[in-house]
Design an enzyme around this catalytic site. Sequence first.
Site, PDB file in Angstrom:
ATOM      1  N   ASP A  80       0.836  -1.196   0.000  1.00 38.06           N
ATOM      2  CA  ASP A  80       0.000   0.000   0.000  1.00 38.06           C
ATOM      3  C   ASP A  80       0.873   1.250   0.000  1.00 38.06           C
ATOM      4  O   ASP A  80       0.373   2.369  -0.097  1.00 38.06           O
ATOM      5  CB  ASP A  80      -0.996   0.004   1.157  1.00 38.06           C
ATOM      6  CG  ASP A  80      -0.349  -0.107   2.531  1.00 38.06           C
ATOM      7  OD1 ASP A  80       0.885  -0.143   2.616  1.00 38.06           O
ATOM      8  OD2 ASP A  80      -1.110  -0.159   3.530  1.00 38.06           O
ATOM      9  N   SER A  81       2.191   1.045   0.043  1.00 35.52           N
ATOM     10  CA  SER A  81       3.143   2.133  -0.198  1.00 35.52           C
ATOM     11  C   SER A  81       2.906   2.782  -1.551  1.00 35.52           C
ATOM     12  O   SER A  81       3.369   3.902  -1.794  1.00 35.52           O
ATOM     13  CB  SER A  81       4.574   1.606  -0.123  1.00 35.52           C
ATOM     14  OG  SER A  81       4.745   0.454  -0.946  1.00 35.52           O
ATOM     15  N   GLU A  84       9.002  -3.953  11.054  1.00 37.13           N
ATOM     16  CA  GLU A  84       9.409  -2.669  10.487  1.00 37.13           C
ATOM     17  C   GLU A  84       9.817  -1.684  11.576  1.00 37.13           C
ATOM     18  O   GLU A  84       9.078  -1.452  12.534  1.00 37.13           O
ATOM     19  CB  GLU A  84       8.278  -2.065   9.649  1.00 37.13           C
ATOM     20  CG  GLU A  84       8.638  -0.735   9.015  1.00 37.13           C
ATOM     21  CD  GLU A  84       7.644  -0.249   7.976  1.00 37.13           C
ATOM     22  OE1 GLU A  84       7.835   0.864   7.455  1.00 37.13           O
ATOM     23  OE2 GLU A  84       6.686  -0.981   7.679  1.00 37.13           O
ATOM     24  N   ASP A 114      -0.671  -6.324  -0.088  1.00 35.95           N
ATOM     25  CA  ASP A 114      -1.072  -5.621   1.124  1.00 35.95           C
ATOM     26  C   ASP A 114      -2.588  -5.476   1.191  1.00 35.95           C
ATOM     27  O   ASP A 114      -3.238  -5.176   0.173  1.00 35.95           O
ATOM     28  CB  ASP A 114      -0.466  -4.213   1.126  1.00 35.95           C
ATOM     29  CG  ASP A 114       0.644  -4.045   2.137  1.00 35.95           C
ATOM     30  OD1 ASP A 114       0.714  -4.837   3.098  1.00 35.95           O
ATOM     31  OD2 ASP A 114       1.445  -3.107   1.965  1.00 35.95           O
TER      32      ASP A 114
END
Length: 264
Positions: A45-46, A181, A84
Amino acid sequence: MSKVTSSTLLKFKQEGTKFTSITAYDASFAAAFDSEGIDAILVGDSLGMVLQGHDDTLPVTTADVAYHTACVRRGISRALLIADMPFMSYATPEQAMTNATTLMQAGANMVKLEGGHWLLETVTMLTQRGIPVCGHLGLTPQSVHVFGGFKMQGKDEKNAQRILDEALALQDAGAQLLVLECIPAALAKTITQAVAIPVIGIGAGADTDGQILVMHDVLGITSGYIPKFSKNYLKQTGEIRSAIKAYIDEVAAGDFPSEEHTLV
């Protein structure tokens, strides 16, 4: 080369073989990454930030991810393809089931969800119905406003223990893969050793089983803020395929992330 599956990544972990992942959003880049030997590709979704120009990932929809997943699927033959699940696409188990089905039908081999204990029922439900799940802990970008920005997580003992507990719980619920992350390298190492499933790190030190970076960071085309944990391999090599090969080779050798690219 044979197709990479979740079983392949598990074997890599058990053998101590480091593996490499990257984001991709279209067939052409995905094909180049796949042919160089990238083990897993994430349609992240980046895309909301690097493709659509948003300040965060929240505006991304399931339809957006499904479209780019289908594009990437057409370009690859070997890599494991992870999609994602966007913000609020899995707020309930039933909603997650509907949207995960859409992503799997678009070509994903696995879906990735951000969150810990509140997701356990959803992870079990998806897994029992044939949809493999990748968990995501630490800095979960969909919760950026809860965190007060893109900040490192797990720095204090209480939150470090919570992340470890959630990693174990996600594994027990059926997750087959885990992304960590922006957490301290020591915590990432502890979690990687504590769970049986493969762990992919981004900004989590060198001791996870695999690494992932956003393709725009690897190729030096990120505008604005550049994370400390990223590395511009195109600047180092001058050619896209060579950049990807250098990234793969450095991860395999344990040279990336180096201390320079590790959060403390």
